[in-house]
Design a protein around this motif. Sequence first.
Motif, PDB file in Angstrom:
ATOM      1  N   PHE A   1       2.748  -1.250 -41.952  1.00 25.92           N
ATOM      2  CA  PHE A   1       2.816  -0.119 -41.032  1.00 25.92           C
ATOM      3  C   PHE A   1       1.442   0.511 -40.797  1.00 25.92           C
ATOM      4  CE2 PHE A   1       3.529   4.488 -40.366  1.00 25.92           C
ATOM      5  CZ  PHE A   1       4.354   4.449 -39.261  1.00 25.92           C
ATOM      6  N   TYR A   2       0.680   0.695 -41.862  1.00 24.27           N
ATOM      7  CA  TYR A   2      -0.620   1.368 -41.737  1.00 24.27           C
ATOM      8  C   TYR A   2      -1.724   0.445 -41.257  1.00 24.27           C
ATOM      9  CZ  TYR A   2       1.568   5.336 -44.005  1.00 24.27           C
ATOM     10  OH  TYR A   2       2.395   6.381 -44.295  1.00 24.27           O
TER      11      TYR A   2
ATOM     12  N   TYR B   1       6.896   7.541 -47.252  1.00 27.59           N
ATOM     13  CA  TYR B   1       5.451   7.505 -47.031  1.00 27.59           C
ATOM     14  C   TYR B   1       4.984   6.067 -46.771  1.00 27.59           C
ATOM     15  CZ  TYR B   1       4.992  12.312 -48.683  1.00 27.59           C
ATOM     16  OH  TYR B   1       5.080  13.672 -48.815  1.00 27.59           O
ATOM     17  N   VAL B   2       5.807   5.094 -47.157  1.00 27.01           N
ATOM     18  CA  VAL B   2       5.390   3.692 -47.057  1.00 27.01           C
ATOM     19  C   VAL B   2       5.685   3.137 -45.665  1.00 27.01           C
ATOM     20  CG1 VAL B   2       5.687   1.377 -48.011  1.00 27.01           C
ATOM     21  CG2 VAL B   2       5.723   3.370 -49.523  1.00 27.01           C
ATOM     22  N   THR B   3       6.929   3.343 -45.221  1.00 27.62           N
ATOM     23  CA  THR B   3       7.269   2.988 -43.833  1.00 27.62           C
ATOM     24  C   THR B   3       8.028   4.155 -43.239  1.00 27.62           C
ATOM     25  OG1 THR B   3       9.308   1.963 -44.590  1.00 27.62           O
ATOM     26  CG2 THR B   3       7.438   0.488 -44.181  1.00 27.62           C
ATOM     27  N   LEU B   4       8.340   4.026 -41.946  1.00 21.32           N
ATOM     28  CA  LEU B   4       9.021   5.111 -41.256  1.00 21.32           C
ATOM     29  C   LEU B   4      10.534   4.975 -41.471  1.00 21.32           C
ATOM     30  CD1 LEU B   4       8.183   7.371 -39.246  1.00 21.32           C
ATOM     31  CD2 LEU B   4       8.708   5.765 -37.425  1.00 21.32           C
ATOM     32  N   PRO B   5      11.225   6.040 -41.929  1.00 18.82           N
ATOM     33  CA  PRO B   5      12.693   5.945 -42.045  1.00 18.82           C
ATOM     34  C   PRO B   5      13.289   5.666 -40.662  1.00 18.82           C
ATOM     35  CG  PRO B   5      11.847   7.946 -43.091  1.00 18.82           C
ATOM     36  CD  PRO B   5      10.710   7.331 -42.353  1.00 18.82           C
TER      37      PRO B   5
ATOM     38  N   SER C   1       5.029   9.200 -43.459  1.00 14.72           N
ATOM     39  CA  SER C   1       4.533   8.303 -42.413  1.00 14.72           C
ATOM     40  C   SER C   1       4.728   8.796 -40.986  1.00 14.72           C
ATOM     41  CB  SER C   1       5.228   6.948 -42.550  1.00 14.72           C
ATOM     42  OG  SER C   1       6.630   7.157 -42.498  1.00 14.72           O
TER      43      SER C   1
ATOM     44  N   VAL D   1       7.999   0.850 -31.827  1.00 16.90           N
ATOM     45  CA  VAL D   1       7.830   1.161 -33.252  1.00 16.90           C
ATOM     46  C   VAL D   1       8.442   0.101 -34.190  1.00 16.90           C
ATOM     47  CG1 VAL D   1       8.114   2.957 -35.002  1.00 16.90           C
ATOM     48  CG2 VAL D   1       7.806   3.593 -32.610  1.00 16.90           C
TER      49      VAL D   1
ATOM     50  N   PRO E   1       0.467  -0.836 -46.824  1.00 13.88           N
ATOM     51  CA  PRO E   1       1.658  -1.379 -46.172  1.00 13.88           C
ATOM     52  C   PRO E   1       1.331  -1.821 -44.737  1.00 13.88           C
ATOM     53  CG  PRO E   1       2.134   0.729 -47.218  1.00 13.88           C
ATOM     54  CD  PRO E   1       0.653   0.531 -47.292  1.00 13.88           C
TER      55      PRO E   1
ATOM     56  N   ASN F   1       7.100  -1.343 -37.904  1.00 13.82           N
ATOM     57  CA  ASN F   1       7.630  -0.494 -38.977  1.00 13.82           C
ATOM     58  C   ASN F   1       8.160  -1.332 -40.136  1.00 13.82           C
ATOM     59  OD1 ASN F   1       8.421   1.751 -40.386  1.00 13.82           O
ATOM     60  ND2 ASN F   1      10.359   1.982 -39.282  1.00 13.82           N
ATOM     61  N   ARG F   2       7.265  -1.955 -40.890  1.00 13.90           N
ATOM     62  CA  ARG F   2       7.670  -2.723 -42.068  1.00 13.90           C
ATOM     63  C   ARG F   2       6.621  -2.612 -43.157  1.00 13.90           C
ATOM     64  NH1 ARG F   2       9.553  -7.235 -39.347  1.00 13.90           N
ATOM     65  NH2 ARG F   2       9.411  -6.086 -37.390  1.00 13.90           N
ATOM     66  N   GLU F   3       7.034  -2.928 -44.394  1.00 16.14           N
ATOM     67  CA  GLU F   3       6.131  -2.728 -45.529  1.00 16.14           C
ATOM     68  C   GLU F   3       5.245  -3.950 -45.776  1.00 16.14           C
ATOM     69  OE1 GLU F   3       8.219  -1.441 -48.995  1.00 16.14           O
ATOM     70  OE2 GLU F   3       6.431  -1.459 -50.260  1.00 16.14           O
TER      71      GLU F   3
END
Lengths: 499, 64
Positions: B38-39, A228-232, A76, B22, B36, B26-28
């Motif tokens: 985020f995208y 890949y799903v959210t940002l670490p 991500s 951010v 998700p 920045n959450r699913e």
Amino acid sequence: MIGLDVTIVFVSLFLVFIFLGFYGKYWRRGNLNHVHEWSLAGRKLGTTLVFFLIGADLYTAYSFVAIPSGIFAKGSLYFFAIPYVMLTFAVALVTMPRLWTLSRERGYITASDFVKDRFGSKTLAIMIAVTGIVAELPYIALQIVGMQSVLTVMLAGSVNSQAVQEISLLIAFVALAAFTYTSGLRGATLTAVFKDILIWITVIVVIIAVPISIGGFGNAFKQVNQSYVTLPDSLVPAYATLVLGSALALYLYPHAINGVLSAESAKKLRKSTALLPLYGVGLAILALMGILVYGVPEAMNFLSGFPESTRGILVVPSLILFTMPGWFSGIALLGIFVGGLVPAAIMAMAQANLLTRNIIKEIKPSLSNNSEIRITKISSTIFKFIALGFVFTVPATYAISLQLLGGVLIAQILPAVFFGLYVKSLRKLPLIIGLLVGIGSGIYMIAAANNFGPLSSSLFKTYFGPLYIAVIALAFNLAIAFGGSAILNKSATSQKKNQ
Amino acid sequence: MRAKYVILALLILIPSFVNLGVPIYNREYPELIGLPFFYWFQTLWLVASAGFYLAFTHIKGKEQ
């Protein structure tokens, strides 16, 4: 091996592309022996055409190759390209109409023209021109890497694929050089519109068809891990500074300024800039392909036949080839191929303007108009072939990492170009020192961040977490430019008092 | 007049604040068609920011 239908569609559309490039000469006729006619299309482009032309600067191989490749390999973090394009238009709305207005009044063609006039410093103007030319070269090389990725996928499994690929690239570049030489920015603009139509068709079809065929986005996301799903959390500062640094840098690149100055009016420029975030939707779709491909086993299987370091750049063309019918792949792959070619033309043109006007003409002021335009045309051709030679001799992954360095370098001209538009107190000497410190510290940090080996990261570990080096170097640069100017101005006023 | 400049500044600053903030996105969850948050949020925010910028252009355009 690909089917004949892919090749036929690809080649015929390429011929249309070349035709449009040459036809540009007759489109909105002007005397192409004038620099502003050749390189700024006579400053007559309206809202729509500026939208497409600057869109071509955005939709380069950077979006087709570097971003999906980064998402494919690292996850991500590389989606930073999306907020970056949003922010860059905010920057542009504040700075570019002012630069446009000054350029129209005073006949500037480049940012370096403005800096020379504003600060009365040849040294600073030449330094800015050199930074622009150097930063642009790896950007052009990246375009060629994008074109190469299309050819690699198309030629996979055939005999002599390496030789065929190099010959194809050479033919494409000779054709490109020939039409830019004769048509200038007019040719680039017409081909930019053509390219964008193909790309938009591609992204819309892919984003609808691929998720349906793999049973929804969710299935692709199931194949990848959480990063890949959210940002670490550890990468949040990196993400934010990549967004900030890239957004500040884009409109400093010579090709972006070249596009801006070709607008017909400040109002039309503002309007097309305001609409440009919509373009980013296509970029987001391309970026998502870096994850979607995990849901397509045939494409993953094909990619596994290549060394790990080059898989990323092949993601988008392979995904298209393995999910779409042959004729459609032909359209989409050509879109990506010329998606590298058009920006390469605009970039080389912008470099040539800087070289001729801001370097050669500084050294030899007696240069006639005719020689100026001739040198500009010839050097724009040379720059293209330097980039091509570069790609033939160094590995593709290297071209991408040098582009990271280019971004760090170009950001350092920001104090003179952007703040120079609005801040009266800036002085030339602190700007020069700031630029040098910014570039020096930027190069050092890039080298250190990669342990003085091949470049793969543009992030520097700090107390606040990893940060984008362009932003750190720019902070040093700005501190010197503003601090130094304040000291000089203060001593100047106290001297006046003493007299 | 001052109110106009405040509005112009906000039209640039609000989208910029969201883009740089951010942790805001920045959450699913919630997901949208399998994507998700985020995208999909950042992608839709492109359209919203074009709206902010167009409003900026519109107000600015009247002045000249």
